[in-house]
Enzyme design. Structure first.
Site, PDB file in Angstrom:
ATOM      1  N   ALA A  46     -27.205 -35.548  13.040  1.00 32.78           N
ATOM      2  CA  ALA A  46     -26.868 -34.473  13.985  1.00 32.78           C
ATOM      3  C   ALA A  46     -25.401 -34.056  13.894  1.00 32.78           C
ATOM      4  CB  ALA A  46     -27.209 -34.907  15.409  1.00 32.78           C
ATOM      5  N   HIS A  88     -35.461 -40.855  31.843  1.00 39.42           N
ATOM      6  CA  HIS A  88     -34.245 -40.285  32.444  1.00 39.42           C
ATOM      7  C   HIS A  88     -34.307 -38.775  32.594  1.00 39.42           C
ATOM      8  CE1 HIS A  88     -33.766 -40.400  28.097  1.00 39.42           C
ATOM      9  NE2 HIS A  88     -32.814 -39.500  28.161  1.00 39.42           N
ATOM     10  N   ASP A 107     -29.493 -40.222  10.546  1.00 40.07           N
ATOM     11  CA  ASP A 107     -29.678 -39.366  11.713  1.00 40.07           C
ATOM     12  C   ASP A 107     -28.415 -38.507  11.764  1.00 40.07           C
ATOM     13  OD1 ASP A 107     -30.041 -38.152  14.116  1.00 40.07           O
ATOM     14  OD2 ASP A 107     -30.500 -39.980  15.237  1.00 40.07           O
ATOM     15  N   PHE A 138     -30.395 -42.967  19.175  1.00 39.39           N
ATOM     16  CA  PHE A 138     -30.369 -41.919  20.192  1.00 39.39           C
ATOM     17  C   PHE A 138     -31.671 -42.018  20.987  1.00 39.39           C
ATOM     18  CE2 PHE A 138     -31.349 -37.429  21.303  1.00 39.39           C
ATOM     19  CZ  PHE A 138     -30.314 -37.236  22.172  1.00 39.39           C
ATOM     20  N   ASP A 139     -31.689 -41.469  22.200  1.00 43.60           N
ATOM     21  CA  ASP A 139     -32.859 -41.717  23.069  1.00 43.60           C
ATOM     22  C   ASP A 139     -34.197 -41.234  22.499  1.00 43.60           C
ATOM     23  OD1 ASP A 139     -32.180 -39.067  23.535  1.00 43.60           O
ATOM     24  OD2 ASP A 139     -31.956 -39.262  25.696  1.00 43.60           O
ATOM     25  N   TYR A 188     -45.027 -15.145   7.203  1.00 47.06           N
ATOM     26  CA  TYR A 188     -45.659 -16.416   7.556  1.00 47.06           C
ATOM     27  C   TYR A 188     -45.349 -17.491   6.512  1.00 47.06           C
ATOM     28  CZ  TYR A 188     -48.845 -19.868   9.312  1.00 47.06           C
ATOM     29  OH  TYR A 188     -49.344 -21.031   9.834  1.00 47.06           O
ATOM     30  N   LYS A 205     -26.613 -29.314  16.985  1.00 45.26           N
ATOM     31  CA  LYS A 205     -25.273 -29.860  17.166  1.00 45.26           C
ATOM     32  C   LYS A 205     -24.320 -29.207  16.158  1.00 45.26           C
ATOM     33  CE  LYS A 205     -27.785 -32.842  19.627  1.00 45.26           C
ATOM     34  NZ  LYS A 205     -28.662 -33.900  19.141  1.00 45.26           N
TER      35      LYS A 205
HETATM   36  C1  LIG Z   1     -29.750 -34.678  19.599  1.00 45.61           C
HETATM   37  C2  LIG Z   1     -30.018 -35.830  18.758  1.00 45.61           C
HETATM   38  C3  LIG Z   1     -31.316 -36.110  18.287  1.00 45.61           C
HETATM   39  C4  LIG Z   1     -32.533 -35.317  18.696  1.00 45.61           C
HETATM   40  O1  LIG Z   1     -32.397 -33.978  18.423  1.00 45.61           O
HETATM   41  P1  LIG Z   1     -33.011 -32.815  19.335  1.00 45.61           P
HETATM   42  O2  LIG Z   1     -32.632 -31.582  18.609  1.00 45.61           O
HETATM   43  O3  LIG Z   1     -32.398 -32.929  20.687  1.00 45.61           O
HETATM   44  O4  LIG Z   1     -34.480 -33.026  19.384  1.00 45.61           O
HETATM   45  C5  LIG Z   1     -31.479 -37.207  17.458  1.00 45.61           C
HETATM   46  N1  LIG Z   1     -30.441 -37.987  17.127  1.00 45.61           N
HETATM   47  C6  LIG Z   1     -29.187 -37.761  17.568  1.00 45.61           C
HETATM   48  C7  LIG Z   1     -28.073 -38.670  17.170  1.00 45.61           C
HETATM   49  C8  LIG Z   1     -28.935 -36.678  18.402  1.00 45.61           C
HETATM   50  O5  LIG Z   1     -27.703 -36.480  18.860  1.00 45.61           O
END
Ligand SMILES: *Cc1c(COP(=O)(O)O)cnc(C)c1O
Length: 461
Positions: A217, A452, A215, A124-125, A72, A258
């Site tokens: 990813a 979406h 950000d 990103f969304d 844990y 990613k």
């Molecule tokens: C995928 C992504 C996110 C969000 O990540 P999740 O793992 O899908 O929650 C944030 N910013 C970018 C640029 C992304 O490609």
């Protein structure tokens, strides 16, 4: 002639996929109210809906899974991840979370609130959603080159520095809660950001004392592009380029689904281990995600993530990864099919506005093309355009995206050249028949946020 870079791995386990008939697909997409996210994956032949969490783990990752420590608190797997991530990014504080949006949910409210703003080279969304959920508003300053899909520029993902400074002046530096640098720039088509641009953004953030968050990813794909395209970085390793980027920022939020090639996982990083807001991150994490040494993940997930972070930075891998996009792009060039060019790092973004110039943004050309491609060959892609952007949170009006893309996000280590060839032929058929598609789609139902994913659509007419 388009050439395909051979993959630096071979297949050890297979997962069957099923081809459907056109009639079956027409029924399935109608049943899903023309929303790609509501299709069953069994009705999809090639799935490029997302490259997030859809990659294939390696034999090293699957063996790491068995080494997971499920304690844990203070799990050995947590320390494995900590050591790996600290070594790569050179950040003091590393917080695992269950995915990228969890990182946003935990971190953003610390810096954003009602009346404040976040500036990005494009959100990103879910990132946009978490800025808005914190009460703040999104401002965007994307390199204008990104809005011309036929313009082949090396760093279309860059921040528009001039516009960024103008936005700071307009809204007041004190009201800018953070700057978010998205690498690669997903919404602009997986387009890279140069190290020089990152350093310029850093200098402005320093000047105005604004927090800079990456950000992150697709940090490894971005580093590979920088190595290939930024002359001053050509002799640097992926790790050296990565360090140079992260040196510029204060924090990062990362979806590990990613470039770290795991099916679930995310990370928050803070450069300064003495930053007072780390206490806030821990508190939010304990409330929303779980104790801070597991952050909503299994011990085995932490192990796989630690291994994936390293594998995702392997140069041979990145060369073949970017090679896939270049191969598809070159084949599309041979057919004269418009896409965000040069090809990005994680997918091909077809320029739906050029497929269907007669379909207005509020009838969603990108979504229309995604539906046509699904009907044609069982390919699942998605809209990255006005349909995804949704409505203005204040006026409720449909936003008008600078681009109307249909995104094919390519899962890592999953499909082969023959799959891509089939997809390319289907795209060409759809391109040849583009004038037969007279109308787009309208929304018949939508939820208030991130619409979406769930909305219902119907063909116009
Ligand atoms: C995928 C992504 C996110 C969000 O990540 P999740 O793992 O899908 O929650 C944030 N910013 C970018 C640029 C992304 O490609």
């Amino acid at each position: 002639m388009a050439t395909f870079v051979p993959e630096p791995y071979r297949i050890k386990m297979v997962e069957p996929i099923r081809m459907t008939t056109r009639g079956e697909r027409e029924a399935a997409i109608a049943q899903a109210d023309y929303n790609m996210f509501r299709l069953r994956s069994d009705d999809v032949f090639i799935d490029t809906l997302s490259d997030s969490g859809t990659g294939a783990m390696s034999q090293r990752q699957w063996s790491a899974l068995l080494l997971g420590d499920e304690a844990y608190a203070g799990s050995r797997s947590y320390y494995h991840l900590l050591d790996t991530a600290r070594d790569i990014f050179n950040y003091d504080y590393i917080q695992p979370v269950h995915q990228g949006r969890a990182a946003e949910k935990v971190l953003f409210p610390t810096f954003l609130s009602k009346g404040s703003f976040a500036i990005s080279n494009l959100f990103f969304d879910t990132t946009r959603a978490h800025v808005e959920l914190a009460g703040a508003r999104c401002l965007e300053a994307c390199n204008p080159e990104a809005s011309d899909s036929s313009l082949r520029a090396p760093f279309k993902g860059n921040m528009d520095i001039e516009r960024m400074e103008k936005l700071i002046d307009e809204h007041g530096a004190d009201n800018i809660g953070m700057v978010v640098m998205t690498i690669t720039n997903n919404s602009a088509g997986g387009q890279p950001v140069s190290l020089q641009n990152m350093r310029e953004v850093h200098a402005i953030c320093k000047k105005y004392d604004i927090l800079l968050n990456i950000d992150a990813a697709r940090f490894a794909e971005n580093a590979m592009f920088v190595k290939m395209r930024e002359p001053s970085c050509k002799d640097m390793s992926i790790k050296e380029i990565t360090r140079a980027f992260f040196d510029c920022a204060d924090t990062f939020t990362m979806s590990a689904k990613k470039d770290a090639i795991v099916n679930m996982g995310g990370i928050i990083g803070v450069k300064d281990g003495d930053a007072p807001f780390i206490l806030k991150i821990k508190a939010n994490c304990i409330c929303f995600e779980g104790f801070y040494t597991y952050g909503g993940l299994n011990g085995r997930d932490l192990e796989c993530l630690a291994v994936g972070l390293e594998e995702g930075m392997d140069e041979d891998w990145l060369r073949s990864r970017i090679g896939v996009m270049n191969y598809i792009g070159d084949r599309l060039d041979e057919y004269g099919i418009p896409y965000q060019s040069p090809a990005g790092g994680h997918g091909i973004f077809l320029d739906a506005k050029k497929f269907y110039p007669h379909i207005p943004y509020y009838e969603f050309p990108g979504q229309t093309l995604a539906i046509e491609l699904y009907k044609e060959c069982g390919l699942r892609a998605c809209d990255i355009g006005s349909y995804m952007m949704g409505n203005d949170p204040d006026t409720g009006e449909q936003l008008h995206s600078i681009n109307e893309f249909t995104r094919l996000a390519i899962p890592r280590r999953v499909y082969t050249q023959s799959h891509y060839d089939m997809v390319i032929e289907a795209i060409n058929t759809t391109w040849q028949q583009r004038e037969q598609v007279k109308h787009g789609y309208r929304i018949t139902w939508e939820p208030p946020i991130l619409r979406h994913f769930q909305a219902s659509l119907a063909p116009v007419k």
